[in-house]
Design a protein around this motif. Sequence first.
Motif, mmCIF file in Angstrom:
data_model
loop_
_atom_site.group_PDB
_atom_site.id
_atom_site.type_symbol
_atom_site.label_atom_id
_atom_site.label_comp_id
_atom_site.label_asym_id
_atom_site.label_seq_id
_atom_site.Cartn_x
_atom_site.Cartn_y
_atom_site.Cartn_z
ATOM 1 N N ASN A 50 -3.343 -15.458 98.662
ATOM 2 C CA ASN A 50 -2.741 -15.738 99.971
ATOM 3 C C ASN A 50 -3.122 -17.112 100.511
ATOM 4 O O ASN A 50 -2.396 -17.694 101.316
ATOM 5 N N SER A 51 -4.260 -17.633 100.072
ATOM 6 C CA SER A 51 -4.716 -18.924 100.586
ATOM 7 C C SER A 51 -4.079 -20.111 99.870
ATOM 8 O O SER A 51 -4.127 -21.234 100.369
ATOM 9 N N SER A 104 -11.354 -19.097 98.529
ATOM 10 C CA SER A 104 -10.121 -19.259 99.303
ATOM 11 C C SER A 104 -10.051 -20.667 99.853
ATOM 12 O O SER A 104 -11.072 -21.231 100.278
ATOM 13 N N THR A 116 2.514 -18.578 97.828
ATOM 14 C CA THR A 116 3.377 -17.639 98.533
ATOM 15 C C THR A 116 3.872 -16.587 97.551
ATOM 16 O O THR A 116 3.765 -16.750 96.328
#
Length: 278
Positions: free
Chosen positions: A68-69, A169, A72
């Motif tokens: 998620n970091s 992340s 997409t």
Amino acid sequence: MSSKSKSKKAKTVTVAVKKTDGILQSGHGLKDIAKRRLIEALRSIEPVGKASAFKILIVDAPSLAVINSIATMYDIMQENVSLVESLTKRRAPLEKIEAVYLVRPSYDSVQQIIDDFRTDADKLRNIKLYRSAHLIFLSELHDDLLSLIGPSALGQNIRTLKELNLDFSVYESQVFHTNTHNPIPRLFGNGLEEVQGRNGVLREMIVSLGTFCVTLDEFPHIRYAKGDLTSEFAELFHEHLSTRNASIPSYPSDKALERRSTLIIVDRSVDPIIPLIH
């Protein structure tokens, strides 16, 4: 130690200071570099019979935070991934599909993957969930976990086994986080459980920081502020980098050794901007 002094040293901070031009100064931010590493790993997985066949991606909580970091869902789907599912949730069997597992190498995650290929996992299922498994670990897979996989049914169904070295992340182009769970009480608590867990949380942060160094091809000099926690962290991290140096033939590169950066380790009692100014 008083509660006031504890609050001042509430968190270990690590700051990498570049001496010369490196990967981050080549025009690519950390997010771009990490994303490319992830996409290349997914792209390298080719199901049997047809390279363009769809596959599914199974993730645990730490790997989902990493994904998620930096990417997409559209980026993931572009690599012939038809479905993304959580490792910890009950999933429907897809016997003709090859599954890509992207997880942190923990006992719980490895055991869950092993259970996916057991035909006696529960009373409601007498088949394995997927045709075969491609295992991608965020960081180093230790021998004790590998020994669990070998004799299991999973061991007979593995087509890929690799370490991604991407256990962090990315917040900004030059800012990242180790995703260490609940570090403050584990580092500074006085109870027996917290004291015993201190070494564990240090090693979690060290492994994560180590994957950062491998991703950026950095083999830094280590400098640290005087203190019990900072000195312990520095020693353990130096030991970890030396081990990774021996286990990964391409790390560090000759270029990394020529332009070694400096890792400065301080605790919360030091303003992290000060080392950068000086």
